[in-house]
Design an enzyme around this catalytic site. Structure first.
Site, PDB file in Angstrom:
ATOM      1  N   HIS A 164       0.847  -1.186   0.000  1.00  0.00           N
ATOM      2  CA  HIS A 164       0.000   0.000   0.000  1.00  0.00           C
ATOM      3  C   HIS A 164       0.882   1.235   0.000  1.00  0.00           C
ATOM      4  O   HIS A 164       1.962   1.228   0.574  1.00  0.00           O
ATOM      5  CB  HIS A 164      -0.917   0.012   1.231  1.00  0.00           C
ATOM      6  CG  HIS A 164      -1.803  -1.198   1.280  1.00  0.00           C
ATOM      7  ND1 HIS A 164      -2.898  -1.339   0.461  1.00  0.00           N
ATOM      8  CD2 HIS A 164      -1.729  -2.325   2.011  1.00  0.00           C
ATOM      9  CE1 HIS A 164      -3.464  -2.502   0.706  1.00  0.00           C
ATOM     10  NE2 HIS A 164      -2.779  -3.130   1.644  1.00  0.00           N
ATOM     11  N   ALA A 165       0.421   2.283  -0.636  1.00  0.00           N
ATOM     12  CA  ALA A 165       1.064   3.605  -0.672  1.00  0.00           C
ATOM     13  C   ALA A 165       2.571   3.534  -0.913  1.00  0.00           C
ATOM     14  O   ALA A 165       2.997   3.215  -2.004  1.00  0.00           O
ATOM     15  CB  ALA A 165       0.718   4.394   0.575  1.00  0.00           C
TER      16      ALA A 165
END
Length: 93
Positions: free
Chosen positions: A15-16
């Site tokens: 994620h991210a």
């Protein structure tokens, strides 16, 4: 087809920030690579949206694959990046 199965080493999963690191590393490898959750459909590993869409969690198994020339070296490096939750692509494995 070359393939590597590896568990996601980033606690927060892909994620991210970790996904961004992975996508940049995949693009830098110069080899077309797909990524999938174990048993799932593969997506383009150089696409930020596709990688984020996987929803891969920390510790979850993913599959990296490529049919291109030089795939073994590229997949080894990417697998190490993912498994160890590194901040950049390792020079060698």
């Amino acid at each position: 087809m070359a393939e590597r199965r590896v568990n996601v080493g980033w606690a927060e999963g892909l994620h991210a920030r970790p996904a961004s690191i992975f996508v940049r590393a995949t693009t830098a490898s110069g080899v077309p690579v797909t990524i999938a959750k174990a048993g799932g459909d593969p997506v383009n590993a150089a696409s930020m949206l596709a990688v984020l869409g996987l929803g891969a969690q920390g510790g979850e198994e993913i599959v990296l694959a490529s049919e291109a020339e030089g795939a073994d070296v590229a997949l080894d490096r990417l697998a190490k990046l993912v498994a160890e939750g590194l901040d950049e692509l390792p020079e060698t494995v």
